[in-house]
Design an enzyme around this catalytic site. Structure first.
Site, PDB file in Angstrom:
ATOM      1  N   ARG A   1       0.846  -1.191   0.000  1.00  0.00           N
ATOM      2  CA  ARG A   1       0.000   0.000   0.000  1.00  0.00           C
ATOM      3  C   ARG A   1       0.887   1.249   0.000  1.00  0.00           C
ATOM      4  O   ARG A   1       1.973   1.244   0.607  1.00  0.00           O
ATOM      5  CB  ARG A   1      -0.894   0.035   1.240  1.00  0.00           C
ATOM      6  CG  ARG A   1      -2.059  -0.939   1.182  1.00  0.00           C
ATOM      7  CD  ARG A   1      -3.101  -0.539   0.142  1.00  0.00           C
ATOM      8  NE  ARG A   1      -4.233  -1.452   0.112  1.00  0.00           N
ATOM      9  CZ  ARG A   1      -4.346  -2.492  -0.725  1.00  0.00           C
ATOM     10  NH1 ARG A   1      -3.398  -2.759  -1.598  1.00  0.00           N
ATOM     11  NH2 ARG A   1      -5.418  -3.255  -0.693  1.00  0.00           N
TER      12      ARG A   1
ATOM     13  N   HIS B 164      -1.125   0.421  -9.693  1.00  0.00           N
ATOM     14  CA  HIS B 164      -1.803  -0.530  -8.791  1.00  0.00           C
ATOM     15  C   HIS B 164      -2.398  -1.707  -9.581  1.00  0.00           C
ATOM     16  O   HIS B 164      -3.605  -1.969  -9.517  1.00  0.00           O
ATOM     17  CB  HIS B 164      -2.900   0.185  -7.970  1.00  0.00           C
ATOM     18  CG  HIS B 164      -3.321  -0.582  -6.752  1.00  0.00           C
ATOM     19  ND1 HIS B 164      -3.697   0.020  -5.572  1.00  0.00           N
ATOM     20  CD2 HIS B 164      -3.443  -1.913  -6.525  1.00  0.00           C
ATOM     21  CE1 HIS B 164      -4.045  -0.899  -4.689  1.00  0.00           C
ATOM     22  NE2 HIS B 164      -3.889  -2.095  -5.244  1.00  0.00           N
TER      23      HIS B 164
HETATM   24  P1  NDP Z   1      -1.710 -11.672   4.877  1.00  0.00           P
HETATM   25  O1  NDP Z   1      -2.628 -11.154   5.914  1.00  0.00           O
HETATM   26  O2  NDP Z   1      -1.854 -13.084   4.423  1.00  0.00           O
HETATM   27  O3  NDP Z   1      -0.188 -11.495   5.350  1.00  0.00           O
HETATM   28  C1  NDP Z   1       0.246 -10.381   6.044  1.00  0.00           C
HETATM   29  C2  NDP Z   1       1.646 -10.643   6.573  1.00  0.00           C
HETATM   30  O4  NDP Z   1       2.139  -9.437   7.159  1.00  0.00           O
HETATM   31  C3  NDP Z   1       1.688 -11.718   7.651  1.00  0.00           C
HETATM   32  O5  NDP Z   1       2.831 -12.512   7.490  1.00  0.00           O
HETATM   33  C4  NDP Z   1       1.793 -10.907   8.931  1.00  0.00           C
HETATM   34  O6  NDP Z   1       2.469 -11.561   9.984  1.00  0.00           O
HETATM   35  C5  NDP Z   1       2.625  -9.749   8.448  1.00  0.00           C
HETATM   36  N1  NDP Z   1       2.459  -8.587   9.339  1.00  0.00           N
HETATM   37  C6  NDP Z   1       1.337  -7.911   9.614  1.00  0.00           C
HETATM   38  N2  NDP Z   1       1.576  -6.921  10.497  1.00  0.00           N
HETATM   39  C7  NDP Z   1       2.898  -6.995  10.781  1.00  0.00           C
HETATM   40  C8  NDP Z   1       3.753  -6.274  11.632  1.00  0.00           C
HETATM   41  N3  NDP Z   1       3.301  -5.265  12.395  1.00  0.00           N
HETATM   42  N4  NDP Z   1       5.060  -6.633  11.694  1.00  0.00           N
HETATM   43  C9  NDP Z   1       5.523  -7.667  10.957  1.00  0.00           C
HETATM   44  N5  NDP Z   1       4.755  -8.399  10.123  1.00  0.00           N
HETATM   45  C10 NDP Z   1       3.463  -8.074  10.044  1.00  0.00           C
HETATM   46  O7  NDP Z   1      -1.836 -10.661   3.626  1.00  0.00           O
HETATM   47  P2  NDP Z   1      -1.603 -10.990   2.094  1.00  0.00           P
HETATM   48  O8  NDP Z   1      -0.279 -11.635   1.920  1.00  0.00           O
HETATM   49  O9  NDP Z   1      -2.791 -11.666   1.522  1.00  0.00           O
HETATM   50  O10 NDP Z   1      -1.595  -9.500   1.468  1.00  0.00           O
HETATM   51  C11 NDP Z   1      -0.650  -8.531   1.876  1.00  0.00           C
HETATM   52  C12 NDP Z   1      -1.026  -7.164   1.334  1.00  0.00           C
HETATM   53  O11 NDP Z   1      -0.761  -7.077  -0.061  1.00  0.00           O
HETATM   54  C13 NDP Z   1      -2.512  -6.790   1.407  1.00  0.00           C
HETATM   55  O12 NDP Z   1      -2.859  -6.377   2.702  1.00  0.00           O
HETATM   56  C14 NDP Z   1      -2.617  -5.669   0.391  1.00  0.00           C
HETATM   57  O13 NDP Z   1      -2.385  -4.430   1.025  1.00  0.00           O
HETATM   58  C15 NDP Z   1      -1.473  -5.961  -0.592  1.00  0.00           C
HETATM   59  N6  NDP Z   1      -1.992  -6.286  -1.910  1.00  0.00           N
HETATM   60  C16 NDP Z   1      -1.631  -5.499  -2.992  1.00  0.00           C
HETATM   61  C17 NDP Z   1      -2.078  -5.786  -4.250  1.00  0.00           C
HETATM   62  C18 NDP Z   1      -1.627  -4.994  -5.428  1.00  0.00           C
HETATM   63  O14 NDP Z   1      -2.169  -5.190  -6.524  1.00  0.00           O
HETATM   64  N7  NDP Z   1      -0.663  -4.112  -5.293  1.00  0.00           N
HETATM   65  C19 NDP Z   1      -2.959  -6.933  -4.511  1.00  0.00           C
HETATM   66  C20 NDP Z   1      -3.260  -7.715  -3.330  1.00  0.00           C
HETATM   67  C21 NDP Z   1      -2.796  -7.381  -2.073  1.00  0.00           C
HETATM   68  P3  NDP Z   1       1.883 -12.896  10.668  1.00  0.00           P
HETATM   69  O15 NDP Z   1       1.941 -13.960   9.586  1.00  0.00           O
HETATM   70  O16 NDP Z   1       2.829 -13.167  11.764  1.00  0.00           O
HETATM   71  O17 NDP Z   1       0.471 -12.577  11.069  1.00  0.00           O
HETATM   72  C1  OXD Z   2      -5.946  -6.001  -3.043  1.00  0.00           C
HETATM   73  C2  OXD Z   2      -5.526  -5.052  -4.055  1.00  0.00           C
HETATM   74  O1  OXD Z   2      -5.775  -5.751  -1.846  1.00  0.00           O
HETATM   75  O2  OXD Z   2      -5.907  -5.224  -5.236  1.00  0.00           O
HETATM   76  O3  OXD Z   2      -6.475  -7.071  -3.409  1.00  0.00           O
HETATM   77  O4  OXD Z   2      -4.784  -4.117  -3.765  1.00  0.00           O
END
Ligand code: NDP
Ligand code: OXD
Length: 311
Positions: free
Chosen positions: A226, A274
């Site tokens: 993000r 994006h």
């Molecule tokens: P998940 O919820 O599966 O994974 C999030 C990860 O971040 C987990 O490993 C979590 O740790 C870690 N995390 C969260 N908070 C912290 C913190 N404070 N310190 C350290 N680690 C942390 O999310 P996804 O993998 O499905 O997606 C990630 C992000 O990708 C989405 O939230 C979205 O913003 C972005 N995205 C962007 C897209 C684009 O087109 N650019 C498309 C899709 C998604 P733990 O495993 O220990 O809980």
């Molecule tokens: C998502 C994105 O979070 O598209 O799926 O950014």
């Protein structure tokens, strides 16, 4: 399901979702925002960037479904209505598309593609020192659904891969760093930093001056999570000072990126609008229908979000 599903996103996206959902559940009572009908009818909402305060209008709303993997749009003030369950999309195509993007960005930098392209434009035949994959260290912030898939695929290519998360992870070929105390050693061993964190109060602004300073000189940054993760001026300073060698950015604090923004013309920044991984309604509609079924049956929902952690 007794009750209606509110659909809210762009008109084009709503039309596609409508088609895919009705193909699976022809009797589904669908309301396309802003044509909601009686507010009491709405029991579930599938939304993307919906005005958050509007969700307080539906007294029988039980579940909010994010139309993407990220849920930060649902936590914008005033936040989701209390007591409403939140779920998100976890999808094979969404995951593989993100890994494709991350691999492309990593390899384009690693294989000096931009430099060779510039050389071609000026008809220069010049070999650069070859990249050393085995010694290139990639660090993925966020080892969740998307980060883990990208990490595995990068490890398969022979890179040294590590991930940083809140809780310890065991992923073959991927070193795990955890929490605040794990951040400094994680950054110190990272040549290419990939951000795949959710945007929460803890992660907002995490790609900042201090984080960049802890990376080795010449490190490269890829932000596909993000725009709110990145402190834009700190990135510009770190690029202009030469501490960072470049960045690939898919997400921005303000989207669309304003025409006058310095990122557009920056020679060390590659940017995209994006598109790293777009939701494919055809692939995601079955899990939405399954969650509506579970909601009606009082069964546990799939892909739930912790409202306290914010992801
Ligand atoms: P998940 O919820 O599966 O994974 C999030 C990860 O971040 C987990 O490993 C979590 O740790 C870690 N995390 C969260 N908070 C912290 C913190 N404070 N310190 C350290 N680690 C942390 O999310 P996804 O993998 O499905 O997606 C990630 C992000 O990708 C989405 O939230 C979205 O913003 C972005 N995205 C962007 C897209 C684009 O087109 N650019 C498309 C899709 C998604 P733990 O495993 O220990 O809980
Ligand atoms: C998502 C994105 O979070 O598209 O799926 O950014």
């Amino acid at each position: 399901m007794s009750g209606a599903l509110l659909l809210s996103s762009s008109p084009k996206s709503m039309a596609t979702w409508r088609r895919e959902l009705l193909a699976l559940a022809p009797d589904l009572d669908l309301r396309l925002y802003p044509e909601t009908g009686a507010a009491e009818d709405i029991v579930a909402a599938l939304t993307w960037n919906h005005p958050p305060e509007d969700l307080f209008r539906y007294p029988n709303l039980k579940v909010l479904i994010s139309m993407g993997a990220g849920v930060d749009h649902l936590f914008r003030p005033p936040g989701p209505p209390p007591g409403v369950a939140i779920v998100r999309l976890v999808d094979r195509l969404l995951t593989s598309a993100m890994s494709e993007y991350v691999l492309l960005a990593v390899l384009r930098h690693h294989r000096q593609a931009e430099i060779y392209r510039a050389q071609q434009r000026t008809r220069i035949w010049h070999e650069l020192p070859p990249p050393d994959t085995e010694r290139t260290r990639i660090g993925i912030m966020g080892l969740g659904v998307l980060g883990t898939d990208a990490a595995r695929k990068l490890a398969t290519l022979g890179f040294q891969v590590a991930g940083w998360s809140r809780r310890p992870k065991s992923v073959e070929g991927v070193e795990s760093f955890v929490g605040r105390e794990g951040l400094t050693p994680f950054l110190a061993r990272t040549d290419i930093l990939v951000c795949l964190l959710p945007l929460t109060s803890e992660t907002r602004g995490i790609l900042n001056r201090d984080t960049f300073a802890r990376l080795p000189k010449g490190a490269y940054v890829i932000n596909v999570a993000r725009g709110g993760h990145l402190v834009e001026d700190d990135l510009l300073d770190a690029l202009d000072s030469g501490h960072l060698s470049g960045a690939t950015l898919d997400v921005f604090e303000t989207e669309p990126l304003p025409g006058e923004h310095p990122f557009w013309g920056h020679p060390k920044i590659i940017l995209t609008p994006h598109i790293a991984s777009a939701t494919v309604p055809r692939s995601c509609a079955p899990q939405v229908i399954e969650n509506l079924r579970r909601l009606a049956a009082g069964e546990p929902l799939l892909n739930t979000v912790d409202p306290v952690a914010g992801y």
